[in-house]
Design a protein around this motif. Structure first.
Motif, PDB file in Angstrom:
ATOM      1  N   PHE A 161       0.823  -1.206   0.000  1.00  0.00           N
ATOM      2  CA  PHE A 161       0.000   0.000   0.000  1.00  0.00           C
ATOM      3  C   PHE A 161       0.859   1.258   0.000  1.00  0.00           C
ATOM      4  O   PHE A 161       0.508   2.259  -0.637  1.00  0.00           O
ATOM      5  CB  PHE A 161      -0.935  -0.013   1.220  1.00  0.00           C
ATOM      6  CG  PHE A 161      -2.247  -0.675   0.957  1.00  0.00           C
ATOM      7  CD1 PHE A 161      -3.323   0.062   0.506  1.00  0.00           C
ATOM      8  CD2 PHE A 161      -2.397  -2.028   1.130  1.00  0.00           C
ATOM      9  CE1 PHE A 161      -4.541  -0.543   0.246  1.00  0.00           C
ATOM     10  CE2 PHE A 161      -3.605  -2.647   0.864  1.00  0.00           C
ATOM     11  CZ  PHE A 161      -4.686  -1.906   0.425  1.00  0.00           C
ATOM     12  N   ASP A 162       1.990   1.207   0.699  1.00  0.00           N
ATOM     13  CA  ASP A 162       2.874   2.369   0.723  1.00  0.00           C
ATOM     14  C   ASP A 162       3.453   2.645  -0.667  1.00  0.00           C
ATOM     15  O   ASP A 162       3.510   3.793  -1.115  1.00  0.00           O
ATOM     16  CB  ASP A 162       4.000   2.129   1.728  1.00  0.00           C
ATOM     17  CG  ASP A 162       4.979   3.298   1.788  1.00  0.00           C
ATOM     18  OD1 ASP A 162       4.559   4.406   2.163  1.00  0.00           O
ATOM     19  OD2 ASP A 162       6.161   3.103   1.434  1.00  0.00           O
ATOM     20  N   THR A 168       0.735   4.127  -2.886  1.00  0.00           N
ATOM     21  CA  THR A 168       0.497   5.534  -2.573  1.00  0.00           C
ATOM     22  C   THR A 168       1.582   6.423  -3.176  1.00  0.00           C
ATOM     23  O   THR A 168       1.295   7.473  -3.763  1.00  0.00           O
ATOM     24  CB  THR A 168       0.426   5.732  -1.057  1.00  0.00           C
ATOM     25  OG1 THR A 168      -0.598   4.893  -0.516  1.00  0.00           O
ATOM     26  CG2 THR A 168       0.123   7.179  -0.715  1.00  0.00           C
TER      27      THR A 168
END
Length: 249
Positions: free
Chosen positions: A194-195, A198
């Motif tokens: 997810f990082d 993003t």
């Protein structure tokens, strides 16, 4: 990078247009499915092996490492045809024509798998996906495939590094430690995925992303010679199958 993708980037046919290799590889796959298993699929399997190890220059050990996975699925599917459920022989019994059907299925699927591997071992996805837009595939679909393809390698690399760090800290010394390490690996990989997503979104927005990823594609032209030779090989295999099959029938 996966071994098959690394082999595709270093292939002798890397600079050839994907259409050239699709005609040959996917054509062999279609022949393996449509021709009679014997001798059609057997001829396709032999031809694909010769092309892979010869003109395509795929190392035999690397080919076996990639081929043994689909071959295992082919063998597992063929074994199920050896038995039948129900009937006069009991709940489970040997099928009368099981060995013949299992052999035919194994020939078809193993030959078809080699045809697909021929295309995969000579065509990097980074060369294929951007060209799909010209073939009529919607650009957003291709963009998602490109990002997913790239992110999968980053995720695999992150998982490899996490496992190495866990092993260096004695995280695999026992069953309990193994389970704790596995849980930590899953949680850390989830957060990092997810990082990275993003940061990728922020980077694209900062570069004026308008809905289309523009990448450089190596220049290549469809070779009439190569395509004609591939079609000639496919036609020869089909004709040879009909000739060899006729006396048996």
């Amino acid at each position: 990078m996966l071994p098959i993708d690394a082999a595709a980037h270093s292939s002798r046919w890397r600079r050839r247009h994907p259409v050239d290799k699709a005609v040959l590889g996917l054509g062999l796959t279609l022949l393996a499915i449509s021709l009679p298993p014997w001798p059609g699929a057997a001829l396709v399997l032999l031809s694909a092996l010769v092309v892979l190890l010869g003109p395509a220059g795929v190392p035999g050990r690397r080919l076996w490492r990639a081929y043994r996975v689909p071959l295992g699925f082919c063998l597992t599917g063929a074994l199920t045809l050896l038995v039948q459920v129900g009937g006069p022989g009991g709940f489970v019994s040997l099928a009368d024509d099981g060995p013949v059907r299992a052999g035919e299925l194994l020939l078809r699927t193993s030959a078809a798998s080699l045809g697909v591997l021929l295309f995969a071992f000579t065509t990097p996805m980074s060369d294929l996906l951007p060209r799909l837009v010209r073939a009529g595939v919607p650009a957003p679909v291709v963009d998602v495939a490109l990002v997913t393809y790239r992110m999968s390698f980053l995720l695999l690399d992150s998982m490899r590094r996490i496992r190495e760090a866990q092993a260096a800290r004695l995280g695999h010394t026992g069953r309990a430690a193994e389970w704790r390490s596995l849980a930590g690996l899953g949680a850390t990989a989830f957060v990092r995925a997810f990082d990275r997503a993003t940061r990728l979104q922020a980077g694209l927005a900062g570069r004026g992303y308008d809905g289309t990823l523009r990448v450089l594609v190596p220049e290549a032209r469809v070779s009439v010679r190569f395509t004609a030779a591939s079609c000639a090989l496919l036609a020869t295999l089909a004709a040879l199958t009909l000739v060899l099959e006729r006396p048996l029938t």
